[in-house]
Design a protein around this motif. Structure first.
Motif, PDB file in Angstrom:
ATOM      1  N   SER A  89      22.004  46.432   4.422  1.00  9.93           N
ATOM      2  CA  SER A  89      20.575  46.141   4.475  1.00  9.93           C
ATOM      3  C   SER A  89      19.763  47.428   4.507  1.00  9.93           C
ATOM      4  O   SER A  89      20.163  48.431   5.112  1.00  9.93           O
ATOM      5  CB  SER A  89      20.256  45.308   5.721  1.00  9.93           C
ATOM      6  OG  SER A  89      18.863  45.222   5.920  1.00  9.93           O
ATOM      7  N   ASP A 111      16.288  38.254   7.384  1.00  8.18           N
ATOM      8  CA  ASP A 111      16.819  39.391   8.124  1.00  8.18           C
ATOM      9  C   ASP A 111      16.316  39.391   9.559  1.00  8.18           C
ATOM     10  O   ASP A 111      15.122  39.167   9.810  1.00  8.18           O
ATOM     11  CB  ASP A 111      16.390  40.708   7.474  1.00  8.18           C
ATOM     12  CG  ASP A 111      17.094  40.976   6.174  1.00  8.18           C
ATOM     13  OD1 ASP A 111      17.913  41.895   6.141  1.00  8.18           O
ATOM     14  OD2 ASP A 111      16.833  40.261   5.181  1.00  8.18           O
ATOM     15  N   ARG A 151      21.670  39.216   8.208  1.00  7.98           N
ATOM     16  CA  ARG A 151      20.963  38.576   7.101  1.00  7.98           C
ATOM     17  C   ARG A 151      21.724  37.329   6.665  1.00  7.98           C
ATOM     18  O   ARG A 151      22.943  37.339   6.554  1.00  7.98           O
ATOM     19  CB  ARG A 151      20.829  39.544   5.928  1.00  7.98           C
ATOM     20  CG  ARG A 151      20.225  38.916   4.674  1.00  7.98           C
ATOM     21  CD  ARG A 151      19.915  39.954   3.619  1.00  7.98           C
ATOM     22  NE  ARG A 151      21.087  40.747   3.265  1.00  7.98           N
ATOM     23  CZ  ARG A 151      21.065  41.769   2.396  1.00  7.98           C
ATOM     24  NH1 ARG A 151      19.933  42.118   1.826  1.00  7.98           N
ATOM     25  NH2 ARG A 151      22.167  42.436   2.133  1.00  7.98           N
ATOM     26  N   ASN A 199      21.517  44.685  12.148  1.00 10.75           N
ATOM     27  CA  ASN A 199      20.780  43.826  11.228  1.00 10.75           C
ATOM     28  C   ASN A 199      21.681  42.684  10.795  1.00 10.75           C
ATOM     29  O   ASN A 199      22.837  42.894  10.425  1.00 10.75           O
ATOM     30  CB  ASN A 199      20.315  44.594   9.996  1.00 10.75           C
ATOM     31  CG  ASN A 199      19.433  43.753   9.084  1.00 10.75           C
ATOM     32  OD1 ASN A 199      18.220  43.722   9.241  1.00 10.75           O
ATOM     33  ND2 ASN A 199      20.020  43.044   8.129  1.00 10.75           N
TER      34      ASN A 199
END
Length: 796
Positions: free
Chosen positions: A227, A277, A297, A295
């Protein structure tokens, strides 16, 4: 052998119309937002770029505001109450070349954290004021002098067509072109196949880090697993790369993960077409400088499908997680735990009405499952202000599971392909960087990789009924060991030499290679510089290639394959027209040799695109030549406006075992990119930012092999005329991409609305030849791929 399409033709233009419209309405209603005066903090560290030692009492200046701060004993600085906007940050330290960083964006939600590396001056210059040069594209790696540039997270978001993806961003750089259609992020670097690109994360070689990797093009995928929320400034190489990079012929992505804010908790939530996200970072404890960053997602396609809001032939469902924990100590250096991984699934249904069948694809159903992961522990230790150590232990792995069935004429599903693949490695990486005096900087290290794989493949030959069989069901392991040493030595104050050597050993067949690298850079004047570089580079094939068995299933026919090799020669001229306008011209020549190919055939791995069922016997019998010139004219963001023009004119040829020189598949001849963008500061106090970015691409078409229509009509599947391989050229392609962003800065948070459109004018793109039942001949598929990407992000 067969090729599997991860995304069917036209998927990009059929998805989420209502969802897209809803988000667009939200964007329009947000332009009425009011503003108030807002400030933010800029902080960071100034250090020696080569030894990584901190530089206490260095000066950091915000040029536009004439605000300054000095670093403390640990090289750290902080400047508070900076108004929203863009600034040029300059760092200075006695005895070092000053550096100015342009385009630094300051917004309300997150503190700006800068890590500024300065280069020590080798020669004392009396009575001269040394000016800080703007070097936005200068590589982070101090050993790199040619065919290299850095890129940052903001560029992946800002450049039209980037879609927050490093690979798509790189396709705008000189010497780089797209390796597939708009739904794939594979790239071709100076005529080399996409699978010759090396990916590195945190200094460690990893496998292709893309969702649905290799689905349409080996070396590419649908979108990156990494990401943009995790990216720090990173390096990208197009040739003659330094000695620390091995097992690559085409180019290198050297990805760095940023360190989370160790003083303040910050969070990000982003909702978009490509994914949802969730990101967070902050200190782990108030008592030390430890930090976390992660992160997660999940694909919007998958979420909408689970809610029953999307009905398409194919729905790409994917998710990924990336993280980095950093633990500084007082005397034992810095430890970090990092990782990234992704999980993918896609199903495709067969057409059950036989009257609608046009090609074999219509009667296929498949289920694709894939996962990828990497986890590592890294220790960095500064023994002194001259010596720096780094050690990493990393485990990486991937799994592919693809089943495909074909409807027979009796409307019964029959097995067509079953692929189960597991591969991975455990790596020990180490290097030591040492400065000897003021001039000589050295770096030496090794990578020990324990490789393993398990491969089970069954399938039919060109979907011919009755030919289904098991090709291989085997497992294997081996070791790949790399060692290198490199150095940088300034001969004078304006002439510098870089040299080194990379050695590789493949234990499976006892083959090794020794690859020298060298570069010389000359700063002719304050505005003009010239560099020349050479590198010998080598690469292994995928481990499963070495365990392919011959027809009697008793011997491994490729086990003795040697490394592929290439010589890279590059000349680079740089002209600093102004501080914000730079010109770079790079002529190059590459000679490839010992590349695997089939005996008495026109086939060579130089042209490899994708074949999940590849089972051919190979020999190191192919050579190739890539030559051309790359030109970049770049205006850094100044007065809220930037542009970049890149032009590549090149030739890419190869000769396989049939001893005939031909165009390679990727010989597009020319690629022209034009990028530009403008920012408008809006609102009562000019706190909100509207950004409009455009990109236009013109390139020659790829070469393809013509079809033997007569033989194909008899067989009712595609048979290529391999005696005239890659003699047919596609038409010129033209693409136009648009990106619009709007940032609303509020106290303690900011919102970012983004609209990105790829292939705005609907340029048609070509696919593979397929036998058409109605036309009684092979017809080449062509579709219009449009990828709309609309997103909303809130940072707080």
């Amino acid at each position: 052998m067969k090729q599997v399409k991860i995304l069917k033709s036209g998927q990009g233009k059929r998805i989420t119309t209502k969802f897209t419209f809803a988000i667009f309405v939200v964007i329009l209603t947000s332009f009425a937002s009011h503003s108030q005066e807002i400030t933010q903090t800029i902080k960071g560290t100034v250090f020696d770029k080569e030894s990584l030692a901190s530089l206490p009492f260095a000066t950091v200046v915000i040029q536009e505001l004439n605000r300054a701060a000095a670093t403390n004993g640990n090289g750290q600085f902080i400047i508070k109450n900076i108004p929203i906007g863009r600034y040029t940050i300059e760092a200075r330290f006695l005895g070092y070349q000053p550096l100015a960083i342009p385009e630094v964006s300051v917004n309300s939600a997150k503190e700006v954290v800068l890590n500024i590396g300065l280069t020590e001056q080798s020669t004392k210059i009396d009575d001269v004021t040394v000016k800080a040069h703007l070097n936005k594209d200068m590589p982070i790696n101090s050993m790199a002098t040619i065919s290299a540039r850095s890129f940052n997270v903001e560029e992946t978001r800002r450049y039209a067509g980037g879609i927050d993806d490093p690979a798509r961003l790189a396709s705008a750089f000189a010497g780089v072109s797209a390796g597939g259609n708009s739904q794939d992020n594979a790239i071709v670097i100076r005529g080399n196949a996409p699978n010759t690109v090396l990916w590195r994360v945190e200094g460690v070689d990893i496998a292709n880090p893309n969702h649905f990797s290799g689905g349409n093009v080996a070396g590419g995928g649908f979108v990156s697993v990494i990401s943009s929320q995790m990216l720090a400034n990173s390096d990208f190489y197009t040739g003659a790369f330094p000695a620390e990079y091995g097992n690559a012929l085409g180019g290198v992505f050297d990805i760095k993960l940023r360190t989370g804010n160790n003083e303040r908790h910050e969070k990000t939530v982003q909702l978009g077409i490509l994914g949802i996200d969730l990101s967070a970072e902050g200190p782990l404890s108030k008592n030390n400088k430890a930090s976390y960053l992660f992160n997660y997602r999940y694909s919007t396609f998958g979420l909408l499908s689970n809610l029953g809001m999307m009905q398409t032939e194919q729905t790409p469902i994917y998710q990924d997680l990336s993280f980095k924990f950093v633990f500084p100590t007082k005397k034992s250096g810095v430890f970090s735990l990092w990782g990234l991984g992704g999980i993918d699934n896609m199903k495709d249904k067969a057409e059950t009405d036989s009257t609608q069948w046009e090609t074999d694809s219509d009667r296929m159903k498949n289920d694709w499952n894939e996962s990828f992961g990497a986890i590592g522990v890294t220790h960095k230790y500064a023994a002194s202000d001259k010596t720096f150590f780094s050690t990493s232990i990393v485990a990486t792995g991937g799994v592919k599971d693809l089943t495909q069935e074909r409807l027979s004429n009796n409307m019964v599903f029959e097995n067509d392909m079953d692929l189960q693949s597991k591969n991975g490695k455990v790596s020990l990486n180490f290097f030591v960087n040492q400065k000897i005096g003021k001039k000589l900087n050295t770096r030496s290290g090794f990578n020990i990789n324990s490789l393993f794989y398990n491969y089970n493949l069954s399938g039919t030959e060109s979907s011919i009924p009755g030919t289904y069989k098991n090709y291989t069901n085997d497992s294997g392991q081996s070791f790949h060991i790399q060692a290198y040493t490199e150095f940088k030595y300034p001969l004078t104050h304006n002439l510098c030499f870089n040299g080194g050597v990379q050695a590789e050993y493949f234990a499976l067949n006892d083959h090794y290679t020794i690859d020298p690298r060298a570069a010389l850079s000359w700063n002719i004047t304050d505005k003009h510089s010239l560099s020349v570089g050479f590198g010998k580079h080598s690469r292994l094939e995928n481990l499963s290639i070495y365990f392919i068995k011959n027809s009697n299933d008793s011997e491994y026919c490729n086990k003795e394959l040697d490394f592929s090799h290439a010589h890279h020669f590059v000349l680079s001229y740089n002209y600093r027209i102004t501080d914000y306008l730079h010109l770079k011209v790079e002529p190059y020549y590459q000679y490839l040799y010992d590349v695997p190919g089939e005996t008495n055939s026109s086939f060579s791995m130089i042209n490899f695109k994708q074949d999940l069922t590849f089972q051919s016997a190979l020999a190191n019998n192919s050579v190739g030549e890539n030559m051309g010139v790359d030109i970049t004219l770049e205006r850094f963001l100044k007065n809220n406006f930037y542009y970049m023009l890149t032009t590549s004119v090149f030739s890419s040829k190869y000769k396989a075992d049939d001893n005939v020189w031909r165009n390679t598949r990727y010989n597009k001849k020319y690629v022209v990119n034009v990028l530009c963008g403008k920012e408008f500061f809006l609102g009562r106090n000019k706190n909100n930012i509207l950004g409009v970015n455009l990109r236009g691409v013109i390139s020659g078409g790829q070469y393809v092999t013509p079809v033997n229509q007569e033989a194909s009509a008899i067989a009712q599947y595609t048979i290529y005329d391999n005696e005239h391989a890659f003699s047919q050229k596609d038409d010129m392609s033209k693409f136009f991409n648009l990106s619009i962003t709007y940032r609303i800065n509020k106290a303690n948070h900011s919102s970012v609305f983004a609209l990105q459109l790829n292939n705005v004018f609907g340029e048609e793109q070509y696919g593979e030849y397929e036998y058409n039942y109605n036309q009684k001949q092979c017809v080449r598929s062509s579709e219009v791929y449009k990828i709309p990407s609309i997103s909303y992000k809130i940072e707080f």
